[in-house]
Design a protein around this motif. Structure first.
Motif, PDB file in Angstrom:
ATOM      1  N   GLU A 143      -0.329  35.146  58.261  1.00 19.45           N
ATOM      2  CA  GLU A 143       0.946  34.631  58.746  1.00 19.45           C
ATOM      3  C   GLU A 143       0.751  33.202  59.224  1.00 19.45           C
ATOM      4  O   GLU A 143      -0.197  32.902  59.970  1.00 19.45           O
ATOM      5  CB  GLU A 143       1.452  35.497  59.904  1.00 19.45           C
ATOM      6  N   LEU A 144       1.627  32.299  58.800  1.00 17.74           N
ATOM      7  CA  LEU A 144       1.563  30.914  59.254  1.00 17.74           C
ATOM      8  C   LEU A 144       2.125  30.824  60.663  1.00 17.74           C
ATOM      9  O   LEU A 144       3.225  31.285  60.940  1.00 17.74           O
ATOM     10  CB  LEU A 144       2.359  29.999  58.313  1.00 17.74           C
ATOM     11  N   VAL A 145       1.334  30.215  61.542  1.00 19.06           N
ATOM     12  CA  VAL A 145       1.753  30.050  62.937  1.00 19.06           C
ATOM     13  C   VAL A 145       1.542  28.583  63.310  1.00 19.06           C
ATOM     14  O   VAL A 145       0.407  28.157  63.566  1.00 19.06           O
ATOM     15  CB  VAL A 145       0.933  30.961  63.880  1.00 19.06           C
ATOM     16  N   GLY A 146       2.622  27.819  63.309  1.00 20.61           N
ATOM     17  CA  GLY A 146       2.509  26.386  63.596  1.00 20.61           C
ATOM     18  C   GLY A 146       1.596  25.707  62.592  1.00 20.61           C
ATOM     19  O   GLY A 146       1.816  25.798  61.380  1.00 20.61           O
ATOM     20  N   GLU A 147       0.541  25.085  63.085  1.00 20.37           N
ATOM     21  CA  GLU A 147      -0.393  24.363  62.216  1.00 20.37           C
ATOM     22  C   GLU A 147      -1.534  25.259  61.740  1.00 20.37           C
ATOM     23  O   GLU A 147      -2.389  24.820  60.976  1.00 20.37           O
ATOM     24  CB  GLU A 147      -0.979  23.147  62.973  1.00 20.37           C
ATOM     25  N   THR A 148      -1.561  26.474  62.205  1.00 21.48           N
ATOM     26  CA  THR A 148      -2.671  27.365  61.840  1.00 21.48           C
ATOM     27  C   THR A 148      -2.133  28.656  61.213  1.00 21.48           C
ATOM     28  O   THR A 148      -0.980  28.733  60.813  1.00 21.48           O
ATOM     29  CB  THR A 148      -3.547  27.665  63.091  1.00 21.48           C
ATOM     30  N   SER A 149      -2.977  29.681  61.102  1.00 25.19           N
ATOM     31  CA  SER A 149      -2.552  30.961  60.524  1.00 25.19           C
ATOM     32  C   SER A 149      -3.366  32.074  61.150  1.00 25.19           C
ATOM     33  O   SER A 149      -4.404  31.827  61.769  1.00 25.19           O
ATOM     34  CB  SER A 149      -2.741  30.958  59.006  1.00 25.19           C
ATOM     35  N   ARG A 150      -2.870  33.313  60.960  1.00 28.84           N
ATOM     36  CA  ARG A 150      -3.617  34.450  61.499  1.00 28.84           C
ATOM     37  C   ARG A 150      -3.501  35.627  60.551  1.00 28.84           C
ATOM     38  O   ARG A 150      -2.487  35.783  59.845  1.00 28.84           O
ATOM     39  CB  ARG A 150      -3.110  34.823  62.888  1.00 28.84           C
ATOM     40  N   ALA A 151      -4.533  36.463  60.557  1.00 24.18           N
ATOM     41  CA  ALA A 151      -4.533  37.653  59.714  1.00 24.18           C
ATOM     42  C   ALA A 151      -3.538  38.669  60.266  1.00 24.18           C
ATOM     43  O   ALA A 151      -3.383  38.805  61.481  1.00 24.18           O
ATOM     44  CB  ALA A 151      -5.932  38.256  59.657  1.00 24.18           C
TER      45      ALA A 151
END
Length: 225
Positions: A143-151
Motif C-alpha cells: 500500500e502506498l503511504v505518502g512517500e513510502t509504502s507498506r506490506a
C-alpha cells in the motif's frame, strides 16, 4: 414456476490504444474470430435463452454488423449505443432490460469466463441480490503511504472480475444516481446505495484482454477451449 428472466449487458467500449493497434480491442481476432463473439458465445452456452445486450460506441455499430455478416455470427443480441463513460454505457444497456430479472454486466473483452462461473454468479444474485466474481491475488501487495509504502496481508484482498450480476431493481436504483469518480465497476455503484455485495469465486483464465501480452495468453487459452 416461471423462470426469472436473465439478461447480460456486455460492455465493449474499448479502443486499440493500449493494444497498440488501430482496431478496437473487442474486434481483434482470437482463434479466427473477434474477441467479442467468443464472449457472447460463453453466455449463450450458459443459457441459450439469456437476453443479450451488447453495448458498443455509436461509431462502432456498423463495423460490428459487418463483422457479424462476415463471420456468419447469428446468435441473437440487441445492440445499444454506449455512453461517454462505462457508467453511461451500463445505464444505456439497462434501458433495454424490461421489468424484473437478473442482470449480468460483463466486459466484452473477457472471452474466457467459464460457464460454471456465470452460473454461480446468477444463482448467488438470485439468492442475495448481487454477485461479483473475484479471485485472490497471486502477488504480494504493498500500500502506498505518502512517500513510502507498506506490506499488506494478501489474504484480505480480492481482485475483481466480471460478470457482476444483480437483481434488476437493485441495479436500476443504483444507476439512477449521478456518476461519481470512485465508481470503477458495477459493484461500487450498487454498494454506494447501501446494498451488500456477495462475492463468487472466479478463475485466473477469466482475463481482460487489454495489452499485447494478453493476446498471447488469449491465443493459448483459445487453443485449449
Amino acid at each position: 414456476m416461471a423462470q426469472t428472466p436473465e439478461y447480460a449487458i456486455i460492455v465493449a467500449g474499448g479502443s486499440g490504444t493500449r493494444m497498440q493497434q488501430d482496431i478496437p480491442k473487442q474486434f481483434i481476432e482470437v482463434a479466427g474470430k473477434p474477441i467479442l463473439m467468443h464472449t457472447i458465445e460463453r453466455f449463450y452456452e450458459y443459457n441459450p435463452g439469456v437476453r443479450l445486450i451488447v453495448v458498443l460506441p455509436q461509431e462502432q455499430l456498423t463495423t460490428w454488423r459487418s463483422l457479424c455478416q462476415k463471420h456468419h455470427f447469428r446468435l441473437f443480441h440487441m445492440m445499444v449505443p454506449g455512453g461517454a463513460t462505462r457508467f453511461g454505457s451500463v445505464k444505456n444497456g439497462l434501458g433495454a432490460v424490461m421489468g424484473e430479472g437478473l442482470v449480468a454486466v460483463h466486459d466484452g473483452v473477457r472471452p474466457f469466463v467459464e460457464v460454471d462461473t456465470i452460473r454461480a454468479a446468477y444463482e448467488a444474485a438470485a439468492k442475495y441480490g448481487s454477485a461479483v466474481v473475484t479471485v485472490s491475488p497471486k502477488d504480494s501487495i504493498r500500500e502506498l503511504v505518502g512517500e513510502t509504502s507498506r506490506a499488506v496481508p494478501r489474504a484480505k484482498y480480492k481482485l475483481v472480475q466480471t460478470p457482476q450480476v444483480f437483481q434488476a431493481s437493485i441495479l436500476r436504483r443504483a444507476y439512477e444516481q449521478p456518476e461519481q469518480e470512485h465508481f470503477t465497476d458495477d459493484a461500487s455503484v450498487v454498494e454506494s446505495i447501501g446494498e451488500r455485495i456477495t462475492l463468487v469465486e472466479g478463475s485466473y483464465r477469466n482475463i481482460k484482454i487489454t495489452t499485447p501480452e494478453d493476446l498471447i495468453l488469449a491465443e493459448a487459452f483459445a487453443g485449449k477451449v
